[in-house]
Structures are given as C-alpha cells and as structure tokens.
Scaffold this active site. Structure first.
Site, short mmCIF file in Angstrom:
data_model
loop_
_atom_site.label_atom_id
_atom_site.label_comp_id
_atom_site.label_asym_id
_atom_site.label_seq_id
_atom_site.Cartn_x
_atom_site.Cartn_y
_atom_site.Cartn_z
N LYS A 1 -2.17 38.71 120.90
CA LYS A 1 -1.31 39.77 121.42
C LYS A 1 -1.94 41.14 121.15
CE LYS A 1 2.70 36.77 121.01
NZ LYS A 1 2.62 36.08 122.24
N THR B 1 -7.13 22.70 108.85
CA THR B 1 -7.53 23.90 109.57
C THR B 1 -8.71 24.56 108.86
OG1 THR B 1 -5.28 24.25 110.30
CG2 THR B 1 -6.73 26.14 110.39
N THR B 2 -9.64 25.08 109.64
CA THR B 2 -10.76 25.81 109.06
C THR B 2 -10.45 27.30 109.08
OG1 THR B 2 -11.84 25.98 111.20
CG2 THR B 2 -12.43 24.09 109.83
N THR C 1 13.27 26.77 125.06
CA THR C 1 13.07 28.12 124.50
C THR C 1 14.31 28.98 124.70
OG1 THR C 1 10.72 27.90 124.95
CG2 THR C 1 11.54 30.12 124.51
#
Length: 194
Positions: free
Chosen positions: A40, A69-70, A157
């Site tokens: 964003k 996760t890296t 949503t």
C-alpha cells in the site's frame, strides 16, 4: 489485556509522520501490538509486527504463518527505510494532504453523480452495489470497457446484500481522471440496471 492496532490501511496515510491512526489520534502509548504492511503506502511487499521483545518472540514462535517464513530481502528492507523517510518528511506530509484532497474530491464527485456512496471515515470510498453478481460484473465492465481497475468486495468480507466497489484515490489522480471514472461508472451502472 492487550490492545492491538492494525495499520494495514493507515500507515503512510495518517499521522504527522505517516505512522498511522495511533499517531494521528495520539494513542500509540496505549497500544501493545501494532501490525502493518509494507505494501500500500510503502509500495513494497511484506509486513511487520511491533511490540515488546517477549510478545514478538511468542508470535514468531507460535504463529503458524510465521514458522516457515523467511526474512524480507535486504533490498525490501532498504526500500522500507526509504519509504518511511519520505513519508515522515515534509514531502510525505504534502502527499498526505494532497491524498486527503483527492479522496474527498472523489467522494464528492461520486455523491454528486448520484451513486450510493457508503459512509466511511477513511480514504476508502465504498460504493454500494448490493448484489454479488452485479458487483463482480461492474468490476469486470469497468476494466474491460474503460480500463479502470476497482475491487469488488463480496461476502464474507461484507455481509450479504452489502456488496460494494471499493475506490481509493491517490494524490496523483486528477479531477479529469475522476470525471472519467464517474462517466464510466454511470455507463456501467446503467448497463447493469443499478
């Protein structure tokens, strides 16, 4: 009791240095966990969590999405630092002011055009469609016929019957671009009998 703030839509856009709503509303000292995105306003990829060392360690150790996760690459980290520097500067303050003017103008133009703009206290300008198929078709027609990309927002949503198109103006959208959008949306709205 912990207080969490997500800055996904707010970082870069609110507050004197662009630190988000907590900065703008001067309540940052009351928040224990801040999460956000480097997408964003920062224009990158990835996200972050800011909190005490022990709380971040708990999330890192037990958060299933983080276990494999890296780290972000050095180039992304450097881009984040550069983006934060710009958004915290006078240039960033000027961009935020221009951004406020842009989304206010877009909201006004859509209301004047007769579209059902939903009340929203942020930079997001939601237009109610109220039908999932028509929301998707409106999104597709705007892109296919007018080369305007907008995201349709459907259940889960939003509640069923509250489907919408979510518009976000940038500091670089001109009044002429907004007029083009209003005309294009009018074409699509008429074609879908909305």
């Amino acid at each position: 009791v912990s207080t969490q703030s997500t800055g996904v839509h707010a970082v870069g856009l609110y507050g004197d240095t662009g630190a988000g709503l907590a900065e703008e509303r001067e309540c940052g000292s009351k928040i224990d966990i801040v999460t956000g995105t480097l997408g964003k306003a920062y224009g990158l990829i990835g996200g972050y969590i800011a909190s005490s060392d022990s709380l971040v360690d708990v999330v890192r150790s037990y958060g299933s999405g983080l276990i494999f996760t890296t780290s972000i690459p050095p180039s992304t980290a450097a881009g984040a630092v550069a983006s934060i520097d710009v958004l915290a500067s006078d240039e960033g303050r000027s961009l935020r002011q221009k951004h406020r003017e842009s989304y206010s103008m877009l909201r006004d133009k859509l209301v004047t055009g007769g579209f059902p703009v939903m009340r929203c206290p942020s930079h997001i300008v939601p237009v109610l469609v109220g039908d999932p198929l028509k929301a998707r078709l409106a999104m597709e027609h705007l892109f296919d016929r007018h080369r305007i990309y907008v995201q349709a927002i459907n259940y889960p949503t939003v509640p069923r019957g509250s489907e919408l198109l979510r518009f976000v103006a940038t500091p670089y959208h001109t009044p002429q671009m907004m007029d083009y959008l209003v005309d294009a949306l009018d074409d699509v709205w008429t074609g879908l009998d909305l």
